[in-house]
Design an enzyme around this catalytic site. Structure first.
Site, PDB file in Angstrom:
ATOM      1  N   SER A   1       0.858  -1.187   0.000  1.00 51.70           N
ATOM      2  CA  SER A   1       0.000   0.000   0.000  1.00 51.70           C
ATOM      3  C   SER A   1       0.896   1.240   0.000  1.00 51.70           C
ATOM      4  O   SER A   1       1.781   1.358  -0.832  1.00 51.70           O
ATOM      5  CB  SER A   1      -0.953  -0.036   1.203  1.00 51.70           C
ATOM      6  OG  SER A   1      -1.959   0.940   1.071  1.00 51.70           O
TER       7      SER A   1
ATOM      8  N   GLU B   1      -1.153  -2.816  -8.052  1.00 47.56           N
ATOM      9  CA  GLU B   1      -2.426  -3.206  -7.450  1.00 47.56           C
ATOM     10  C   GLU B   1      -3.127  -1.933  -6.994  1.00 47.56           C
ATOM     11  O   GLU B   1      -2.509  -0.879  -6.874  1.00 47.56           O
ATOM     12  CB  GLU B   1      -2.200  -4.164  -6.274  1.00 47.56           C
ATOM     13  CG  GLU B   1      -1.319  -3.632  -5.163  1.00 47.56           C
ATOM     14  CD  GLU B   1      -2.038  -2.738  -4.151  1.00 47.56           C
ATOM     15  OE1 GLU B   1      -3.281  -2.882  -4.003  1.00 47.56           O
ATOM     16  OE2 GLU B   1      -1.377  -1.892  -3.525  1.00 47.56           O
TER      17      GLU B   1
ATOM     18  N   HIS C   1      -4.715  -5.497  -1.781  1.00 47.28           N
ATOM     19  CA  HIS C   1      -5.459  -5.361  -0.536  1.00 47.28           C
ATOM     20  C   HIS C   1      -6.442  -6.528  -0.403  1.00 47.28           C
ATOM     21  O   HIS C   1      -7.661  -6.379  -0.492  1.00 47.28           O
ATOM     22  CB  HIS C   1      -6.197  -4.031  -0.523  1.00 47.28           C
ATOM     23  CG  HIS C   1      -5.287  -2.854  -0.389  1.00 47.28           C
ATOM     24  ND1 HIS C   1      -4.393  -2.489  -1.367  1.00 47.28           N
ATOM     25  CD2 HIS C   1      -5.128  -1.956   0.619  1.00 47.28           C
ATOM     26  CE1 HIS C   1      -3.730  -1.411  -0.976  1.00 47.28           C
ATOM     27  NE2 HIS C   1      -4.154  -1.063   0.220  1.00 47.28           N
TER      28      HIS C   1
END
Length: 339
Positions: A149, A244, A314
């Site tokens: 992230s 992502e 995630h």
């Protein structure tokens, strides 16, 4: 990437991808060779039972209950944990002031009793501390550092500035499921030639067929896009780019991929992997392109091996990926082999 505490994986479900498959293309002839970097990447030593790992928070803050699965998982792996001095600090949405969060990063690398560094939460904040890091200390004390992230900024900056391989993998706030722990063990403990492949419950969609070799680089798409033009991104020639996302509508994914295209990044890569896009549904689907359409528009013209749906992102079950390591990918089967 939204500012919410998006890195708390336990709230995210894992859904199979089985619709809107892109038509298969001809195999790619574009193969990146190994060891094309002008200098060899520095691989930190593998973890061993009995090692001490630091847990720090360079971005958003953690609640104590969020990291309980982490403590249980690392204990089962035979590791001891040393908390960063400012781990439970809070400054608005951040885990303390910039100088303190940066100090915990520097201290963890300088601490001879620490063999690896794990990070608690994503969210936002790593970009603010990049100029405050002591890259000489980091370079002289190569260690495993892992997260994802917003931690993408930290991982890419350390690799770009020191050539130390960093690791895109679970956070302290992750679920630490058996699948996830298994790949942590394979990559961080066992090492060697590991092949990463989706579980049978999650299919991949081939964008362009073929195989390629190159340096694995990537992370969260919005973080990478926000770093374009800075001094903290590595070179992209002959790289395998993986990305992502979470909580972004399709048009925003389109915008970020367009930014990478306009910056010349997509034209330099030798392979492309899109992981999971969790909670990325369009608010008005009837007025939106689909994600496969957007990926097709941007990636198919490159004629490089590429696929969508890798277990990166995630999600509850995820791979551990070494940023800066040479890999071989197969877009037909959606596999990543660490060389």
């Amino acid at each position: 990437m939204t500012l919410r505490r998006r890195a708390l994986l336990t709230t995210f479900g894992l859904t199979a991808i089985g619709t809107q498959l892109l038509p298969l293309a001809k195999p790619s002839n574009r193969i990146a060779q190994t060891n094309l970097s002008p200098k060899s990447a520095i691989e930190p030593r593998r973890l061993q039972v009995g090692d001490t790992v630091a847990l720090i928070n360079p971005a958003a803050f953690n609640y104590e209950k969020e990291v309980q699965p982490f403590f249980k998982a690392v204990d089962n792996l035979g590791l001891k944990v040393k908390l960063g001095e400012h781990f439970y600090d809070r400054y608005g949405y951040l885990a303390g002031k910039d100088a303190d969060r940066a100090a915990d990063v520097n201290a963890a690398f300088a601490d001879d009793s620490v063999q690896a560094i794990f990070t608690g939460m994503g969210g936002w904040g790593c970009g603010r501390i990049l100029p405050l890091l002591d890259y000489n200390i980091i370079r002289n004390n190569p260690k495993i550092i892992m997260g994802f992230s917003d931690i993408t900024a930290l991982l890419l900056a350390i690799y770009a500035k020191t050539n130390i391989v960093t690791f895109h993998g679970p956070l302290g706030a992750s679920s630490w499921s058996p699948f996830t722990v298994n790949y942590v063990k394979k990559v961080l403990f066992d090492g060697g030639s590991v092949t990463l492949q989706n579980s049978k419950s999650l299919q991949v969609e081939t964008i362009w067929r073929g195989t390629a070799r190159g340096t694995l680089i990537g992370g969260n798409l919005s973080v990478i896009a926000a770093m374009v033009g800075s001094a903290y991104l590595p070179t992209w020639e002959n790289s395998i780019l993986f990305v992502e996302e979470v909580g972004e509508e399709v048009y925003r994914i389109d915008r970020m991929l367009t930014q990478l295209k306009l910056a010349g990044i997509l034209d330099k890569i030798s392979g492309f992997i899109f992981g999971q896009c969790t909670k990325c549904e369009a608010e008005k689907p009837q007025e939106s392109l689909t994600l496969p359409q957007v990926l097709s528009d941007h990636i198919r013209p490159l004629k490089i091996p590429a696929w969508y749906g890798s277990m990166v992102g995630h999600i509850r079950e995820q791979f551990t990926l070494p940023i800066g390591k040479q890999v071989e990918i197969d877009a037909n089967s959606g596999t990543i082999k660490l060389l």
